[in-house]
Motif scaffolding. Sequence first.
Motif, PDB file in Angstrom:
ATOM      1  N   MET A  60       0.733  -1.376  -0.005  1.00 31.18           N
ATOM      2  CA  MET A  60      -0.016   0.092  -0.077  1.00 31.18           C
ATOM      3  C   MET A  60       0.661   1.276  -0.091  1.00 31.18           C
ATOM      4  N   ALA A  61       0.420   2.419  -0.297  1.00 31.80           N
ATOM      5  CA  ALA A  61       0.971   3.554  -0.364  1.00 31.80           C
ATOM      6  C   ALA A  61       0.223   4.803  -0.437  1.00 31.80           C
ATOM      7  N   TRP A  62       0.647   6.014  -0.176  1.00 30.89           N
ATOM      8  CA  TRP A  62       0.022   7.297  -0.218  1.00 30.89           C
ATOM      9  C   TRP A  62       0.844   8.072  -1.164  1.00 30.89           C
ATOM     10  N   PHE A  63       0.054   8.678  -2.135  1.00 28.84           N
ATOM     11  CA  PHE A  63       0.457   9.931  -2.935  1.00 28.84           C
ATOM     12  C   PHE A  63      -0.065  11.036  -2.753  1.00 28.84           C
ATOM     13  N   ARG A  64       0.446  12.244  -3.381  1.00 27.15           N
ATOM     14  CA  ARG A  64      -0.306  13.548  -3.262  1.00 27.15           C
ATOM     15  C   ARG A  64      -0.121  14.245  -4.464  1.00 27.15           C
ATOM     16  N   GLN A  65      -1.212  14.954  -4.621  1.00 30.49           N
ATOM     17  CA  GLN A  65      -0.998  15.733  -6.055  1.00 30.49           C
ATOM     18  C   GLN A  65      -1.578  17.428  -5.539  1.00 30.49           C
ATOM     19  N   ALA A  66      -0.663  18.328  -5.653  1.00 27.97           N
ATOM     20  CA  ALA A  66      -0.970  19.765  -5.241  1.00 27.97           C
ATOM     21  C   ALA A  66      -1.350  20.416  -6.492  1.00 27.97           C
ATOM     22  N   ILE A  93       4.079   1.222   2.476  1.00 35.36           N
ATOM     23  CA  ILE A  93       4.280   0.048   3.303  1.00 35.36           C
ATOM     24  C   ILE A  93       4.461  -1.409   2.652  1.00 35.36           C
ATOM     25  N   SER A  94       5.388  -2.122   3.029  1.00 37.99           N
ATOM     26  CA  SER A  94       5.199  -3.427   2.434  1.00 37.99           C
ATOM     27  C   SER A  94       3.962  -4.396   2.648  1.00 37.99           C
ATOM     28  N   ARG A  95       4.207  -5.432   2.050  1.00 33.86           N
ATOM     29  CA  ARG A  95       3.030  -6.522   2.406  1.00 33.86           C
ATOM     30  C   ARG A  95       3.122  -7.084   3.814  1.00 33.86           C
ATOM     31  N   SER A  96       4.360  -7.204   4.153  1.00 37.41           N
ATOM     32  CA  SER A  96       4.387  -7.652   5.551  1.00 37.41           C
ATOM     33  C   SER A  96       4.249  -6.585   6.652  1.00 37.41           C
ATOM     34  N   GLY A  97       4.210  -5.161   6.190  1.00 36.28           N
ATOM     35  CA  GLY A  97       4.031  -4.203   7.274  1.00 36.28           C
ATOM     36  C   GLY A  97       5.131  -3.753   7.839  1.00 36.28           C
ATOM     37  N   ILE A 133       3.604   6.125   7.838  1.00 34.22           N
ATOM     38  CA  ILE A 133       2.330   5.077   7.400  1.00 34.22           C
ATOM     39  C   ILE A 133       2.416   3.778   8.187  1.00 34.22           C
ATOM     40  N   SER A 134       1.287   3.259   8.412  1.00 35.98           N
ATOM     41  CA  SER A 134       0.964   2.122   9.092  1.00 35.98           C
ATOM     42  C   SER A 134      -0.064   1.374   8.601  1.00 35.98           C
ATOM     43  N   ARG A 135      -0.366   0.152   8.689  1.00 37.62           N
ATOM     44  CA  ARG A 135      -1.634  -0.585   8.448  1.00 37.62           C
ATOM     45  C   ARG A 135      -1.982  -1.407   9.446  1.00 37.62           C
ATOM     46  N   ASP A 136      -3.232  -1.694   9.488  1.00 38.14           N
ATOM     47  CA  ASP A 136      -4.131  -2.539  10.423  1.00 38.14           C
ATOM     48  C   ASP A 136      -4.706  -3.649   9.499  1.00 38.14           C
TER      49      ASP A 136
END
Length: 131
Positions: free
Chosen positions: A36-42, A53-57, A72-75
């Motif tokens: 998973m990831a986060w991107f942004r656009q201004a 974040i990797s598959r493993s977390g 970044i984190s994942r649940d």
Amino acid sequence: QVQLVESGGGLVQAGGSLRLSCAASGRTFTFNNSPMAWFRQAPGKDREFVAAISRSGVNTATADSVKGRFTISRDNAKNTVYLQMNSLKPEDTAVYYCAANEPNYGNYYVTYTQAHRYTYWGQGTQVTVSS
């Protein structure tokens, strides 16, 4: 069909904090097996990488511009990925997008920072930081 729904954006003063959430769903989507990831656009700028974040977390990556401020984190139990943003600056103002790969994509421990590696995208959430 995979759906990614971001939330948590808003207006905040410089120096403040926000936590973005991205909830994933889909009949055939295995969240805990997808990078998973986060991107942004201004406005007027290209979409840029923020954090992954990797598959493993276990492994994460952040852009130099947000390093030390964003996490970044994942649940996996909640099928949700988070972006904790601290010490926000006006230059962080952008629409923030959540992105996901296909399940079992790539290496279990690797993070992917390039937008073209991601198949699924959310609609985005606006973050505005006032000076």
